[in-house]
Design a protein around this motif. Structure first.
Motif, PDB file in Angstrom:
ATOM      1  N   PHE A   1     -11.017   5.260  -7.805  1.00 35.30           N
ATOM      2  CA  PHE A   1     -11.971   4.161  -7.943  1.00 35.30           C
ATOM      3  C   PHE A   1     -11.822   3.111  -6.847  1.00 35.30           C
ATOM      4  O   PHE A   1     -12.749   2.337  -6.602  1.00 35.30           O
TER       5      PHE A   1
ATOM      6  N   TYR B   1     -11.516   6.560 -20.130  1.00 35.17           N
ATOM      7  CA  TYR B   1     -12.239   5.945 -19.009  1.00 35.17           C
ATOM      8  C   TYR B   1     -12.789   4.560 -19.361  1.00 35.17           C
ATOM      9  O   TYR B   1     -12.880   3.703 -18.486  1.00 35.17           O
ATOM     10  N   GLU B   2     -13.134   4.339 -20.621  1.00 37.03           N
ATOM     11  CA  GLU B   2     -13.606   3.015 -21.023  1.00 37.03           C
ATOM     12  C   GLU B   2     -12.535   1.963 -20.770  1.00 37.03           C
ATOM     13  O   GLU B   2     -12.840   0.832 -20.382  1.00 37.03           O
TER      14      GLU B   2
ATOM     15  N   CYS C   1     -15.137   1.848 -17.242  1.00 34.27           N
ATOM     16  CA  CYS C   1     -16.258   2.791 -17.168  1.00 34.27           C
ATOM     17  C   CYS C   1     -17.083   2.672 -18.446  1.00 34.27           C
ATOM     18  O   CYS C   1     -16.627   2.122 -19.439  1.00 34.27           O
TER      19      CYS C   1
ATOM     20  N   MET D   1     -20.338   9.489 -17.531  1.00 31.56           N
ATOM     21  CA  MET D   1     -19.895   8.108 -17.392  1.00 31.56           C
ATOM     22  C   MET D   1     -20.110   7.605 -15.975  1.00 31.56           C
ATOM     23  O   MET D   1     -20.238   8.403 -15.040  1.00 31.56           O
TER      24      MET D   1
ATOM     25  N   TYR E   1     -18.752   4.344 -13.192  1.00 33.61           N
ATOM     26  CA  TYR E   1     -17.823   3.270 -12.839  1.00 33.61           C
ATOM     27  C   TYR E   1     -18.446   2.533 -11.672  1.00 33.61           C
ATOM     28  O   TYR E   1     -18.939   3.173 -10.755  1.00 33.61           O
TER      29      TYR E   1
ATOM     30  N   ARG F   1     -18.501  -0.255 -15.040  1.00 33.87           N
ATOM     31  CA  ARG F   1     -19.383  -0.343 -16.213  1.00 33.87           C
ATOM     32  C   ARG F   1     -20.509  -1.333 -16.005  1.00 33.87           C
ATOM     33  O   ARG F   1     -21.570  -1.204 -16.584  1.00 33.87           O
TER      34      ARG F   1
END
Length: 182
Positions: A110, A131-132, A136, A162, A164, A166
């Motif tokens: 990322f 991932y959250e 994300c 998903m 990234y 968010r």
């Protein structure tokens, strides 16, 4: 113990490291291990699959314990082609899970977005909660591959798609991967 992620363009990755990645992915996803491939053909496939990818490695001494790859991917959304960062093959040695190594790998990938190399990352997963926690979010857009014999079929196989970061605003319509899932 503190671990560092080593990120290397695929064209600089040694053959022995590719063999280690193939062994690690076989441990992680044993049902997807190719049956009719040779070591040489698997190495060739590794390079050809995403020839512009960056490989992210975590080692413990001389042993590979984690791997992920990030790569540019052109997609089409709202009748515009854009290049996003794809994320794939995120895996940790089964005996080393739960130590935060997966998060280290994904955060290293990322950084390519955080530095402005890409505006957004798009990927599939079966573990959205992981991932959250890394900023994300899931999206519900229809995903297609217009270059496929079955263009309206979802080319991703995992249940969640998903992005990234968010807070990225975009992808308000159908997303055409312009190729196979990753």
């Amino acid at each position: 113990m503190n671990y560092a992620v080593v990120s290397i363009p695929v064209n600089l990755v040694e053959t022995s490291a590719i063999e280690e990645v193939n062994e690690l992915t076989d441990l992680t996803w044993p049902d997807t291990k190719p049956k009719e491939f040779t070591t040489a053909s698997r190495i060739e496939d590794f390079i050809k699959r995403n020839p512009n990818k960056t490989c992210h490695f975590i080692y413990d001494a001389e042993s590979l314990i984690g791997y992920a790859e990030s790569f540019p991917r052109e997609i089409k959304v709202d009748n515009q082609r854009i290049t996003i960062m794809g994320l794939g093959a995120v895996c940790i040695h089964p005996q080393r899970k739960g130590q935060g190594l997966g998060a280290l790998l994904v955060q290293a990938a990322f950084k390519r977005i955080d530095s402005g190399e890409f505006a957004v990352g798009l990927f599939q997963t079966g573990v959205p909660g992981f991932y959250e926690k890394l900023n994300c979010r899931s999206i519900e857009n229809k995903i297609i591959n217009s270059l496929s014999d079955t263009p309206n079929a979802n080319p991703f196989w995992d249940p969640y798609v998903m992005i990234y970061p968010r807070q990225f605003i975009g992808f308000q319509s159908e997303i055409d991967l312009l190729g196979a899932g990753y």
